[in-house]
Design a protein around this motif. Structure first.
Motif, PDB file in Angstrom:
ATOM      1  N   ARG A 247       0.836  -1.201   0.000  1.00 39.76           N
ATOM      2  CA  ARG A 247       0.000   0.000   0.000  1.00 39.76           C
ATOM      3  C   ARG A 247       0.871   1.252   0.000  1.00 39.76           C
ATOM      4  O   ARG A 247       1.946   1.269   0.592  1.00 39.76           O
ATOM      5  CB  ARG A 247      -0.915  -0.012   1.215  1.00 39.76           C
ATOM      6  CG  ARG A 247      -1.984  -1.104   1.101  1.00 39.76           C
ATOM      7  CD  ARG A 247      -2.872  -1.140   2.302  1.00 39.76           C
ATOM      8  NE  ARG A 247      -2.189  -1.726   3.441  1.00 39.76           N
ATOM      9  CZ  ARG A 247      -2.373  -1.342   4.698  1.00 39.76           C
ATOM     10  NH1 ARG A 247      -3.197  -0.368   4.975  1.00 39.76           N
ATOM     11  NH2 ARG A 247      -1.722  -1.942   5.666  1.00 39.76           N
ATOM     12  N   VAL A 248       0.383   2.281  -0.653  1.00 36.21           N
ATOM     13  CA  VAL A 248       1.095   3.556  -0.721  1.00 36.21           C
ATOM     14  C   VAL A 248       0.138   4.628  -0.216  1.00 36.21           C
ATOM     15  O   VAL A 248      -1.004   4.703  -0.694  1.00 36.21           O
ATOM     16  CB  VAL A 248       1.525   3.878  -2.167  1.00 36.21           C
ATOM     17  CG1 VAL A 248       2.290   5.200  -2.214  1.00 36.21           C
ATOM     18  CG2 VAL A 248       2.376   2.755  -2.738  1.00 36.21           C
ATOM     19  N   SER A 249       0.603   5.437   0.733  1.00 35.07           N
ATOM     20  CA  SER A 249      -0.309   6.453   1.272  1.00 35.07           C
ATOM     21  C   SER A 249       0.043   7.837   0.731  1.00 35.07           C
ATOM     22  O   SER A 249       1.171   8.075   0.285  1.00 35.07           O
ATOM     23  CB  SER A 249      -0.269   6.449   2.794  1.00 35.07           C
ATOM     24  OG  SER A 249       0.891   7.083   3.247  1.00 35.07           O
ATOM     25  N   TYR A 250      -0.921   8.729   0.780  1.00 33.24           N
ATOM     26  CA  TYR A 250      -0.758  10.071   0.201  1.00 33.24           C
ATOM     27  C   TYR A 250      -1.493  11.102   1.023  1.00 33.24           C
ATOM     28  O   TYR A 250      -2.392  10.766   1.814  1.00 33.24           O
ATOM     29  CB  TYR A 250      -1.313  10.071  -1.232  1.00 33.24           C
ATOM     30  CG  TYR A 250      -2.752   9.616  -1.327  1.00 33.24           C
ATOM     31  CD1 TYR A 250      -3.820  10.466  -1.020  1.00 33.24           C
ATOM     32  CD2 TYR A 250      -3.061   8.300  -1.700  1.00 33.24           C
ATOM     33  CE1 TYR A 250      -5.142  10.032  -1.087  1.00 33.24           C
ATOM     34  CE2 TYR A 250      -4.386   7.856  -1.762  1.00 33.24           C
ATOM     35  CZ  TYR A 250      -5.413   8.727  -1.455  1.00 33.24           C
ATOM     36  OH  TYR A 250      -6.721   8.302  -1.511  1.00 33.24           O
ATOM     37  N   LYS A 251      -1.090  12.374   0.806  1.00 33.68           N
ATOM     38  CA  LYS A 251      -1.919  13.475   1.308  1.00 33.68           C
ATOM     39  C   LYS A 251      -2.913  13.871   0.215  1.00 33.68           C
ATOM     40  O   LYS A 251      -4.067  14.118   0.476  1.00 33.68           O
ATOM     41  CB  LYS A 251      -1.040  14.667   1.684  1.00 33.68           C
ATOM     42  CG  LYS A 251      -0.230  14.414   2.953  1.00 33.68           C
ATOM     43  CD  LYS A 251       0.563  15.635   3.315  1.00 33.68           C
ATOM     44  CE  LYS A 251       1.406  15.373   4.540  1.00 33.68           C
ATOM     45  NZ  LYS A 251       2.545  16.277   4.624  1.00 33.68           N
ATOM     46  N   VAL A 252      -2.389  13.984  -1.017  1.00 33.82           N
ATOM     47  CA  VAL A 252      -3.268  14.262  -2.155  1.00 33.82           C
ATOM     48  C   VAL A 252      -2.994  13.214  -3.245  1.00 33.82           C
ATOM     49  O   VAL A 252      -1.833  12.880  -3.515  1.00 33.82           O
ATOM     50  CB  VAL A 252      -3.032  15.682  -2.720  1.00 33.82           C
ATOM     51  CG1 VAL A 252      -3.836  15.892  -3.997  1.00 33.82           C
ATOM     52  CG2 VAL A 252      -3.414  16.745  -1.699  1.00 33.82           C
ATOM     53  N   LEU A 253      -4.055  12.724  -3.823  1.00 37.04           N
ATOM     54  CA  LEU A 253      -3.934  11.742  -4.907  1.00 37.04           C
ATOM     55  C   LEU A 253      -4.346  12.391  -6.227  1.00 37.04           C
ATOM     56  O   LEU A 253      -5.354  13.100  -6.282  1.00 37.04           O
ATOM     57  CB  LEU A 253      -4.879  10.559  -4.636  1.00 37.04           C
ATOM     58  CG  LEU A 253      -4.895   9.470  -5.713  1.00 37.04           C
ATOM     59  CD1 LEU A 253      -3.654   8.590  -5.602  1.00 37.04           C
ATOM     60  CD2 LEU A 253      -6.145   8.598  -5.595  1.00 37.04           C
ATOM     61  N   VAL A 254      -3.556  12.132  -7.273  1.00 41.75           N
ATOM     62  CA  VAL A 254      -3.937  12.555  -8.629  1.00 41.75           C
ATOM     63  C   VAL A 254      -4.083  11.287  -9.469  1.00 41.75           C
ATOM     64  O   VAL A 254      -3.139  10.515  -9.597  1.00 41.75           O
ATOM     65  CB  VAL A 254      -2.865  13.479  -9.253  1.00 41.75           C
ATOM     66  CG1 VAL A 254      -3.224  13.806 -10.702  1.00 41.75           C
ATOM     67  CG2 VAL A 254      -2.713  14.753  -8.436  1.00 41.75           C
ATOM     68  N   ALA A 255      -5.273  11.073 -10.007  1.00 33.63           N
ATOM     69  CA  ALA A 255      -5.511   9.849 -10.780  1.00 33.63           C
ATOM     70  C   ALA A 255      -5.516  10.167 -12.270  1.00 33.63           C
ATOM     71  O   ALA A 255      -6.293  11.006 -12.731  1.00 33.63           O
ATOM     72  CB  ALA A 255      -6.841   9.221 -10.367  1.00 33.63           C
ATOM     73  N   ALA A 256      -4.629   9.497 -13.006  1.00 27.90           N
ATOM     74  CA  ALA A 256      -4.550   9.695 -14.472  1.00 27.90           C
ATOM     75  C   ALA A 256      -4.231   8.356 -15.134  1.00 27.90           C
ATOM     76  O   ALA A 256      -3.229   8.226 -15.843  1.00 27.90           O
ATOM     77  CB  ALA A 256      -3.483  10.735 -14.802  1.00 27.90           C
ATOM     78  N   PRO A 257      -5.087   7.357 -14.921  1.00 34.33           N
ATOM     79  CA  PRO A 257      -4.763   6.015 -15.428  1.00 34.33           C
ATOM     80  C   PRO A 257      -5.226   5.736 -16.852  1.00 34.33           C
ATOM     81  O   PRO A 257      -5.112   4.613 -17.323  1.00 34.33           O
ATOM     82  CB  PRO A 257      -5.512   5.107 -14.439  1.00 34.33           C
ATOM     83  CG  PRO A 257      -6.724   5.897 -14.069  1.00 34.33           C
ATOM     84  CD  PRO A 257      -6.319   7.353 -14.114  1.00 34.33           C
ATOM     85  N   GLY A 258      -5.759   6.749 -17.546  1.00 36.53           N
ATOM     86  CA  GLY A 258      -6.127   6.536 -18.955  1.00 36.53           C
ATOM     87  C   GLY A 258      -7.402   5.725 -19.097  1.00 36.53           C
ATOM     88  O   GLY A 258      -8.178   5.540 -18.150  1.00 36.53           O
ATOM     89  N   ILE A 259      -7.618   5.233 -20.306  1.00 40.85           N
ATOM     90  CA  ILE A 259      -8.862   4.552 -20.666  1.00 40.85           C
ATOM     91  C   ILE A 259      -8.544   3.096 -20.999  1.00 40.85           C
ATOM     92  O   ILE A 259      -7.420   2.777 -21.377  1.00 40.85           O
ATOM     93  CB  ILE A 259      -9.496   5.284 -21.886  1.00 40.85           C
ATOM     94  CG1 ILE A 259     -10.991   5.083 -21.977  1.00 40.85           C
ATOM     95  CG2 ILE A 259      -8.824   4.898 -23.189  1.00 40.85           C
ATOM     96  CD1 ILE A 259     -11.678   6.108 -22.910  1.00 40.85           C
ATOM     97  N   LYS A 260      -9.558   2.228 -20.864  1.00 43.18           N
ATOM     98  CA  LYS A 260      -9.337   0.816 -21.214  1.00 43.18           C
ATOM     99  C   LYS A 260      -9.835   0.559 -22.640  1.00 43.18           C
ATOM    100  O   LYS A 260     -10.971   0.897 -22.973  1.00 43.18           O
ATOM    101  CB  LYS A 260     -10.112  -0.071 -20.238  1.00 43.18           C
ATOM    102  CG  LYS A 260     -10.056  -1.540 -20.589  1.00 43.18           C
ATOM    103  CD  LYS A 260     -10.830  -2.383 -19.591  1.00 43.18           C
ATOM    104  CE  LYS A 260     -11.001  -3.790 -20.113  1.00 43.18           C
ATOM    105  NZ  LYS A 260     -11.750  -4.660 -19.212  1.00 43.18           N
ATOM    106  N   LEU A 261      -8.975  -0.017 -23.462  1.00 39.52           N
ATOM    107  CA  LEU A 261      -9.403  -0.432 -24.804  1.00 39.52           C
ATOM    108  C   LEU A 261      -9.987  -1.827 -24.675  1.00 39.52           C
ATOM    109  O   LEU A 261      -9.271  -2.773 -24.348  1.00 39.52           O
ATOM    110  CB  LEU A 261      -8.215  -0.432 -25.771  1.00 39.52           C
ATOM    111  CG  LEU A 261      -7.494   0.914 -25.929  1.00 39.52           C
ATOM    112  CD1 LEU A 261      -6.340   0.778 -26.913  1.00 39.52           C
ATOM    113  CD2 LEU A 261      -8.441   2.015 -26.377  1.00 39.52           C
ATOM    114  N   ASP A 262     -11.273  -1.956 -24.903  1.00 41.02           N
ATOM    115  CA  ASP A 262     -11.964  -3.215 -24.618  1.00 41.02           C
ATOM    116  C   ASP A 262     -12.175  -4.007 -25.904  1.00 41.02           C
ATOM    117  O   ASP A 262     -13.301  -4.129 -26.415  1.00 41.02           O
ATOM    118  CB  ASP A 262     -13.302  -2.881 -23.937  1.00 41.02           C
ATOM    119  CG  ASP A 262     -13.837  -4.074 -23.167  1.00 41.02           C
ATOM    120  OD1 ASP A 262     -13.246  -5.157 -23.296  1.00 41.02           O
ATOM    121  OD2 ASP A 262     -14.844  -3.913 -22.451  1.00 41.02           O
TER     122      ASP A 262
END
Ligand code: FAD
Length: 578
Positions: A247-262
């Motif tokens: 596990r990785v902890s944060y004060k602020v999280l920025v999520a930029a995981p892109g899109i899934k090509l299905d």
């Protein structure tokens, strides 16, 4: 192929290609273990394909798929049973090698000390110190149900999920504003891709190497790179879980995981992609095949498809088509080719102002437009594509089309670990404010790029404007303040209507036209050579040397004079001042 030897009989690697099985065989490996479930990402051959290739090479092949972040004791028992059964040396792989290493470590816990296991994996480049309690628990118990013992692996002020266009631009933008900020990026891939270049690879303008850089070369130097994939968001405890359970902890999280090509949503597509005339510019390794097919086709039928939106770069399916037509016209072959555009949607382009310029080319190339037709199945061997057609009355029927060339834009969704998380809205996208890009429920989480709920065009051009907004608002959040930077929905789609000319669509929320240049320089409503020059010669530099390095040209965020609401004040108080 990057292989890490953990013991004389056991090695691990990140995702292998089918070709690399041959290399593994040549290096003396006797058994391949695949620990990655099928369908996790688009660059992954299926287990059936691995089994077939291994058989042809005389290799033993075993499939022991484990879900990232959720390696159970039953998984370990299965893995150990395989190790006991097969001939070595063994090469196991998953997305990054991390799951295979963790499985090996846990499978050895009753024979080796935790220290010896950690030292062996450390030497191979995998830090498993957080696994020590579970290893010790397994060593001292026959059953050892210790799957919840994972410890915090790391703590950072800002944790960014995804090292694509959004993640790296935001990291650079944060560090430009505060060079001492403690920022980590969690990203499993060793390579970073300039995806807007794939259209030009498919059109024979770029070679694919121009669109790929080593991740380490594009990451800002001050960033801590955690080379792993996130499997779970735990916003209530300000942590994310990695695929090996850490596990990785944060004060602020920025999520930029892109899109899934299905790709799997279209029956038979994965099996035939890259063969039988079936291609897609949406895949790094497939775009050169598009160009091969274009050059080889002298007559027959060429189909181009577009799935339901939202998709990334909604213009890309037709860009591939126009570049193909431009080539066929030049070679005097277009008159012999029946070109059809099958679009699951009901219009050629989402912003009506650009349609007249595009229709000029549709007419010039004699393209047949087929709206409300969704690709549902491909029979590659017979070269037949099946479409679900919605009639004007709203009923549905299935129609089939033969083809000589088929360019497919895959169906797209939010990634599974986003869709199944507390961050998602009902459609699965990360639920953020369209202006501040702050999460609508968790005040210390921001998101940008293709995975968000915002109704802009999902493009790198949008990310260029979003990254400074997220950076400014993240720094405010770290100070316990409400966000003030706002994003106007800008996105851009350079429609390559012919080789040498582009219709440069630039627009914001609600389809409002937002041209970057005065009309006398580039008139976006008409095809122009200047816009092509921009796309071919300038935009790659703007991407790599400006956007990823926080030189925020034409991207200064608009700031609100803003008093925090009660809700914001409460959220920041509880989530960032821990
Ligand atoms: P990405 O850049 O895709 O990055 C996502 C990152 O997250 C990846 O590095 C991935 O490895 C990582 N990741 C995934 N899962 C995990 C996980 N579990 N844990 C941690 N990390 C993870 N845009 C334009 O502006 N102009 C164009 O002309 C254009 N043309 C395009 C043509 C094509 C064919 C394609 C495919 C795209 C095009 N785009 C264009 C769109 C543009 O590339 C994307 O909108 C942009 O890359 C989105 O950035 P992102 O950071 O959201 O996602």
């Amino acid at each position: 192929m990057d292989i890490s030897k953990i013991s004389p009989a056991f090695s691990v690697a990140g995702q292998l290609s089918l070709k690399e099985l041959g290399l593994a065989s040549a290096q003396g490996y006797k058994t391949i273990i695949n620990n990655r479930p099928d369908g996790e990402s688009d660059d992954q051959p299926t287990s059936a394909e691995f089994a077939q290739t291994a058989k042809e090479l005389g290799l033993e092949y075993r499939y022991v798929p484990v879900v990232s972040g959720q390696i159970t004791d039953d998984n370990v028992v299965d893995f150990k049973a395989v190790l006991d059964d097969v001939m070595g040396p063994v090469l196991a792989f998953c997305r990054t090698g991390s799951r295979s290493t963790t499985l090996w470590a846990l499978s050895q816990a009753q024979g080796l000390s935790a220290e010896a296991i950690v030292a062996a994996t450390e030497a191979a480049g995998y830090n498993l110190t957080s696994l020590i309690p579970r290893l010790n628990a397994l060593a001292s118990s026959d059953k050892g149900d210790s799957s919840n013992n994972s410890m915090i692996f790391a703590r950072h002020s800002v944790v960014i999920v995804g090292g694509g266009a959004g993640g790296i631009s935001t990291a650079a933008s944060l560090l430009k504003r505060d060079p001492n900020l403690d920022v980590a990026i969690i990203e499993p891939s060793e390579s970073h891709y300039y995806q807007p270049g794939w259209t030009l690879v498919g059109g024979g303008v770029f070679n694919r190497a121009q669109t790929k850089r080593a991740m380490v070369d594009v990451l800002p130097k001050q960033v801590s790179w955690i080379r792993a994939a996130v499997s779970k968001f735990n916003p209530d405890s300000n942590e994310v879980t990695l695929e090996n359970g850490e596990r990785v902890s944060y004060k602020v999280l920025v999520a930029a995981p892109g899109i899934k090509l299905d790709w799997g949503q279209v029956e038979g597509l994965e099996q035939t992609l890259g063969r039988n005339g079936v291609t897609s510019n949406y895949k790094f390794d497939m775009a050169p095949y598009t160009w091969e097919l274009i050059q080889d086709l002298r007559g027959g039928k060429a189909l181009f498809t577009q799935p339901p939106i939202p998709i990334k770069c909604a213009g890309a399916p037709q860009k591939a088509m126009y570049l193909a037509c431009s080539y066929w016209l030049k070679k005097h072959d277009l008159k012999n080719i029946d070109v059809q555009f099958h679009n699951a949607g009901g219009v050629l382009f989402g912003v009506a102002d650009y349609i007249p310029a595009l229709m000029e080319y549709v007419n010039k190339y004699r393209i047949k437009l087929c709206f409300n037709e969704k690709l549902i199945k491909v029979d590659g061997g017979k070269r037949i594509a099946y479409f679900e057609v919605t009639t004007e009355e709203g009923s549905k029927k299935i129609e089939q089309q033969s083809f000589d060339m088929l360019h497919v834009c895959p169906n797209q969704t939010a990634p599974d670990f986003v869709r199944n998380s507390p961050l998602a809205n009902n459609e699965g996208w990360i639920d953020v404010s369209p202006e501040t890009l702050q999460h609508n429920k968790f005040g210390n989480i921001f998101a940008l790029g293709d995975a968000t709920s915002t109704p802009n065009a999902k493009t790198a051009a949008a990310v260029r404007l979003q990254a400074p907004v997220v950076a400014v608002n993240t720094l405010l959040a770290l100070q316990g303040k409400a966000p003030r930077a706002v994003y106007n929905g800008y996105g851009s789609c350079p429609l390559t209507v012919e080789r040498g000319k582009i219709v440069l669509a630039e627009f914001g929320y609600g389809g409002k036209l937002l041209p970057s240049f005065p009309k006398f320089m580039v008139n976006g409503l008409k095809a122009s050579r200047r816009a092509w020059f921009l796309k071919e010669k300038i935009l790659p530099t703007i991407y790599f040397d400006y956007m990823l390095k926080a030189r925020e040209w034409l991207a200064k965020p608009e700031m609100l004079q803003h008093t925090p609401t009660d809700y914001e004040a409460r959220t920041f108080d509880s989530s960032t001042k821990k």
